[in-house]
Design an enzyme around this catalytic site. Sequence first.
Site, PDB file in Angstrom:
ATOM      1  CD  GLU A  29      -4.354  16.432 -24.058  1.00  0.00           C
ATOM      2  OE1 GLU A  29      -3.610  17.273 -23.633  1.00  0.00           O
ATOM      3  OE2 GLU A  29      -4.388  15.113 -24.108  1.00  0.00           O
ATOM      4  CE  LYS A 106       0.837  16.767 -16.882  1.00  0.00           C
ATOM      5  NZ  LYS A 106       1.362  15.489 -16.075  1.00  0.00           N
ATOM      6  CB  VAL A 126      -7.595  14.788 -19.945  1.00  0.00           C
ATOM      7  CG1 VAL A 126      -9.220  14.422 -19.497  1.00  0.00           C
ATOM      8  CG2 VAL A 126      -7.219  14.173 -20.898  1.00  0.00           C
ATOM      9  CG  ASP A 158       0.767   9.787  -9.509  1.00  0.00           C
ATOM     10  OD1 ASP A 158      -0.239  10.621  -9.958  1.00  0.00           O
ATOM     11  OD2 ASP A 158       1.872   9.791 -10.119  1.00  0.00           O
ATOM     12  CB  SER A 160      -4.693  11.140 -13.759  1.00  0.00           C
ATOM     13  OG  SER A 160      -4.955  12.457 -14.194  1.00  0.00           O
ATOM     14  CG  ASP A 162      -6.679  13.620 -16.860  1.00  0.00           C
ATOM     15  OD1 ASP A 162      -6.416  14.689 -16.436  1.00  0.00           O
ATOM     16  OD2 ASP A 162      -6.163  13.009 -17.595  1.00  0.00           O
ATOM     17  CE  LYS A 179      -1.655   9.285 -19.533  1.00  0.00           C
ATOM     18  NZ  LYS A 179      -1.080  10.548 -18.815  1.00  0.00           N
TER      19      LYS A 179
END
Length: 324
Positions: A29, A106, A126, A158, A160, A162, A179
């Site tokens: 990525e 981003k 990702v 919130d 992601s 991903d 993370k």
Amino acid sequence: MRSATPAPIVIAPEVAEALAGGKAVVALETAVLTHGLPRQPVKRPCELAGWDESLPANLALSVLLDLSVRTGGAVPATVGMLDGTLHVGMDRAQLERLGHDTAARKLSTRDLGAAAAQRASGGTTVAATLAACEALRIRVFATGGIGGVHRHWTDRPDISADLAALARAPVAVISAGAKSILDLPATVEALDALGVPVLGLGTHHFPRFFSRGDSSLGVSCSAKDAREAAAICRAHWQFTGTGVLVANPPPERWALPTDEVESMIAAAMLEAVREGIRGAAVTPFLLDRVQRATGGRTVAANVAVLESNARTGAALARELAAAG
Ligand code: PSU
Ligand code: MN
């Protein structure tokens, strides 16, 4: 006169050849290049030979990951957008352009179309990198840590993209868990709900990115090495088309104690709330604050994690390619 609309995806010849020949390919990525690591040079953060300390750290990292995949016997396919074209397989000059571009966006899945139409440049998260993998049938992708369910998700959901991307792309994503800034138990539950296996590589504990995890949070299956992990991925894809999160703990030497990371994150989160940081800006903000708070130790851990995952990704891709 303006040229015609650019092809939305350009595949580097080396990557196209490898894919056509059934060779090992590892996607990488670029959100980590544009929004993950500092742009100042950093002295060899974790004693890695391929680190060029004359480069900005973000660029040194992308160059290192490319090299690590190659050393591992696979072809790197770094994904990123330049002037509206999504590149799969980026050379040094392209990485430099993206790494120096302070206007780079981003790009998550939702952002790809707008960026392409507006001929913008950006680093792919990702989720967006997985979209490219899905389109090109790349089966292995190495990253640092995936995004997931953010803390305080009951106040503001919130989550992601991903996770949604992992639920639909049949790709093995090598990651040090998720993370540490996230609500990790909630993230593991979400992966579970989406039918995404969490495959611990040499571990039964869900890694916490900077730290190696413990018995408080587990994985859904484990493999002792890349060969067994490849066998599990292949078998998984005979039943269903979701991704597999391959959870690779951070190298022992560079891992940080959980308590220490936790207190830094708590402080960074208070600051984020105070400054009204929301949405896509949350992750880069927290990573930046944590990196500054530790004077480079988290940068070292971050680089060590990414490099280890790139090497592991190459090993996994080779096992998958060998099995045909
Ligand atoms: N982990 C890192 N650095 C990063 C990211 C993850 O150590 O820069 C990036 C990845 O690209 C991931 C993204 O996909 O952050 C998640 O952002 P969000 O939470 O906004 O979906
Ligand atoms: Mn988000």
